[in-house]
Design an enzyme around this catalytic site. Structure first.
Site, PDB file in Angstrom:
ATOM      1  N   TYR A   1      46.768   9.204  23.679  1.00  0.00           N
ATOM      2  CA  TYR A   1      47.559   8.699  22.558  1.00  0.00           C
ATOM      3  C   TYR A   1      47.536   7.177  22.542  1.00  0.00           C
ATOM      4  CZ  TYR A   1      51.605   7.805  19.550  1.00  0.00           C
ATOM      5  OH  TYR A   1      52.433   7.352  18.550  1.00  0.00           O
ATOM      6  N   TYR A   2      47.604   6.566  23.724  1.00  0.00           N
ATOM      7  CA  TYR A   2      47.536   5.109  23.854  1.00  0.00           C
ATOM      8  C   TYR A   2      46.246   4.573  23.239  1.00  0.00           C
ATOM      9  CZ  TYR A   2      46.555   0.742  26.423  1.00  0.00           C
ATOM     10  OH  TYR A   2      46.199  -0.541  26.778  1.00  0.00           O
TER      11      TYR A   2
END
Length: 229
Positions: A139-140
């Site tokens: 997600y980062y």
């Protein structure tokens, strides 16, 4: 001496978001050593006091909570803003607040403050692709890419620097810098020195550059990425 070359050595006024981080702190030192004026955003009053002792004028505020107008007021009339903050693949909530919404705030705040130059420290898309990263780190990377896209589509004089794996080894003063580089590792000190040189190069703008360890002196590596017309 040409006007462009004269601007290379002119002092500038820079604002660093993420100035208390390891790379941001090194960038502040690098800019101060060049005679530049440095400002920053910190979360605690004691951090502001520590930076003041070094000659840095910091504003206390939480990037996740500060308003766009307050951030624009903090920028004032600086020549450039550097966004070097990051959640480093922490919780999804922190990643969205810092790496996503934080960049969006900085873009709009720079626009409102009339600051055209904004440099973003991002990540190489290939980073750690050989690993099973887990949902939060994936997600980062997705949020970092979205931030790159948002800045690249803005009307600012933007610069996106994508360093490979950051390490705390001593800087070598030599790098490999270009539109596409292999993912390896690079000393934070060399990232800071490269970013400082890029900020002082007005002929580099609206470009994405990737950075890793290499054999080219930093000044020469920056010069090689000036677009010739």
């Amino acid at each position: 001496m040409s006007v462009a070359m004269g601007m290379l050595d002119a002092g500038m006024d820079a604002f660093i978001i993420g100035i208390t981080g390891r790379t941001g702190g090194l960038l502040a030192q690098e800019l101060l050593s060049r005679g530049d004026t440095v400002h920053g955003l910190v979360r605690r009053e004691e951090q502001r006091a520590d930076l003041a002792a070094l000659g840095v004028d910091a504003v206390v505020g939480d990037l996740a909570e500060v308003s766009v107008d307050a951030l624009a007021a903090a920028f004032g009339t600086v020549d450039a803003v550097v966004f070097g903050a990051g959640s480093n693949g922490g919780s999804a909530q922190d990643t969205k607040a810092i790496d996503g919404d934080g960049v969006a705030k900085a873009i709009e705040a720079a626009r409102r403050a009339g600051v055209s130059r904004l440099a973003l420290v991002s990540v190489l898309p290939e980073s750690w692709r050989e690993r099973d990263l887990g949902e939060e780190v994936e997600y980062y990377f997705a949020v970092k890419k979205e931030a790159d896209i948002a800045l690249s589509r803005s009307d600012l004089d933007w610069l996106i620097l994508r360093p490979s794996l950051l390490v705390d080894d001593p800087g070598t003063g030599t790098v490999s810098l270009g539109p596409a580089e292999f993912h390896g590792q690079v000393a934070r000190a060399d990232v800071a020195a490269t970013l400082a040189a890029l900020l002082h190069e007005p002929r580099i703008g609206r470009q994405i550059l990737e950075l890793t360890t290499g054999s080219v002196p930093i000044r020469d590596a920056v010069e090689a990425n000036v677009r010739r017309r």
